[in-house]
Design a protein around this motif. Structure first.
Motif, short mmCIF file in Angstrom:
data_model
loop_
_atom_site.label_atom_id
_atom_site.label_comp_id
_atom_site.label_asym_id
_atom_site.label_seq_id
_atom_site.Cartn_x
_atom_site.Cartn_y
_atom_site.Cartn_z
N VAL A 198 0.75 -1.15 0.16
CA VAL A 198 -0.08 -0.10 0.03
C VAL A 198 0.99 1.19 -0.04
O VAL A 198 1.90 1.38 0.89
N MET A 238 0.80 5.43 0.50
CA MET A 238 -0.03 6.51 0.77
C MET A 238 0.61 7.81 0.90
O MET A 238 1.79 7.85 1.14
N GLU A 286 -6.72 5.43 8.00
CA GLU A 286 -7.22 3.96 8.05
C GLU A 286 -8.43 3.66 7.41
O GLU A 286 -8.53 2.70 6.80
N LEU A 308 -7.60 3.25 3.86
CA LEU A 308 -6.97 2.17 3.37
C LEU A 308 -7.96 1.15 3.29
O LEU A 308 -7.80 0.12 2.48
N CYS A 313 -10.03 0.92 0.45
CA CYS A 313 -9.25 0.43 -0.93
C CYS A 313 -8.87 -0.90 -0.89
O CYS A 313 -9.14 -1.60 -1.81
N VAL A 339 -1.31 -7.65 2.98
CA VAL A 339 -0.46 -6.29 2.81
C VAL A 339 0.66 -6.50 3.46
O VAL A 339 0.77 -7.05 4.63
N ILE A 372 3.21 -0.60 4.38
CA ILE A 372 2.70 0.74 3.96
C ILE A 372 3.84 1.61 3.61
O ILE A 372 4.96 1.51 4.48
N CYS A 383 -4.29 6.96 -1.46
CA CYS A 383 -4.20 5.67 -1.32
C CYS A 383 -4.06 4.78 -2.55
O CYS A 383 -4.75 5.04 -3.57
N ILE A 429 -2.78 0.74 -4.19
CA ILE A 429 -2.07 -0.77 -3.87
C ILE A 429 -1.69 -1.17 -5.22
O ILE A 429 -2.28 -1.38 -6.45
#
Length: 264
Positions: free
Chosen positions: A128, A130, A142, A145, A148, A159, A162, A247, A249
């Motif tokens: 992830v 951000m 949060e 996230l 997403c 995951v 981050i 965000c 991914i």
């Protein structure tokens, strides 16, 4: 658009029994012999509902063909045989998360997942990325996230990290989020992140003029997965944003081998 749901569509008594069994294991609605069939399932699809068909793949493809768009927009679609032996991610295997969803459903049914997309037999690594305004609350980060992850049909356990740009090395909200979720917090400088520019879905001149890269969230996610696997990364979810945060991914694959068929 109504809220998105999971629909299990069955056409026979055997299929209905399997659908009800699966419904007891996952949160879903069963649609038994919906009529008119094509119109109903196309409506589910256009609403963005995740669909599980218990019938022949040909029926599914002929019914959904008029409303198919592309792998970035179509919701995930699975097909299961009446005996519950095989789970096939038919549409949006990678980008829509159908491959991962098929693995989850297979475990519930003790069935065999049939992954036909390229890289289907490799191990995906997700990261992830951000970005945020200074002082963005951890709750907002949060919430973004989690939205997403849901949109990508992923869970937190999948995951690996981050990540963000180095000017966010002391960003309290991002640090707290990583600690709360027990994930490594990785940062990269603008020169490292700029290597990911050809893979970005969009390029923001404003962001470039501010921090020196055309996109923080996407670049950080892409670079993190590449660093972990040494393989070419790809975006699973393009940049999503709130008023204060972004965000994205990304994924790449570890391991060797893989199926040879094209992406669905």
């Amino acid at each position: 658009m109504a809220s998105r749901q999971t629909k299990i569509i069955a056409l026979t008594e055997a299929g209905k029994s399997l659908a009800e069994r699966l419904q007891s294991l996952i949160e879903a609605e069963v649609a038994y012999k919906p009529q008119p069939f094509a119109e109903q399932v196309q409506s589910f699809f256009k609403n963005g509902d995740r669909l599980i068909f218990i019938c022949a793949t040909g029926i599914v493809m002929r019914s959904l063909a008029p409303v198919l768009q592309d792998k970035y927009q179509d919701p995930p679609v699975l097909v299961i045989d009446e005996q519950g032996q095989f789970v096939i991610p038919l549409l949006s295997g990678h980008e829509g998360g159908a491959n991962n969803w098929a693995l989850e459903v297979s475990k519930h049914l003790n069935a065999q997942p049939v992954i036909t997309t390229a890289n289907g037999y490799l191990n995906p690594v997700y990261s992830v990325g951000m970005g945020c305004e200074r002082g963005c609350p951890v709750d907002e980060l949060e919430r973004l996230l989690m939205e997403c992850l849901e949109q990508s049909s992923l869970n937190l356990d999948q995951v690996s990290s981050i990540s963000s740009i180095d000017i966010k090395a002391d960003e309290v909200g991002l640090i707290e989020l990583a600690e709360k979720l027990d994930k490594p917090y990785q940062i990269w400088d603008k020169n490292q992140l700029s290597e990911m520019e050809p893979l970005l879905s969009t390029r923001s001149e404003y962001v470039f003029n501010t921090v020196g890269v055309y996109g923080v969230a996407e670049s950080a996610a892409l670079l993190s997965t590449k660093q972990q696997t040494g393989q070419q990364p790809e975006l699973v979810l393009n940049k999503q944003k709130t008023k204060k945060a972004t965000c994205a991914i990304a994924r790449s694959y570890s391991g060797v081998g893989g199926a040879s068929s094209a992406e669905n």
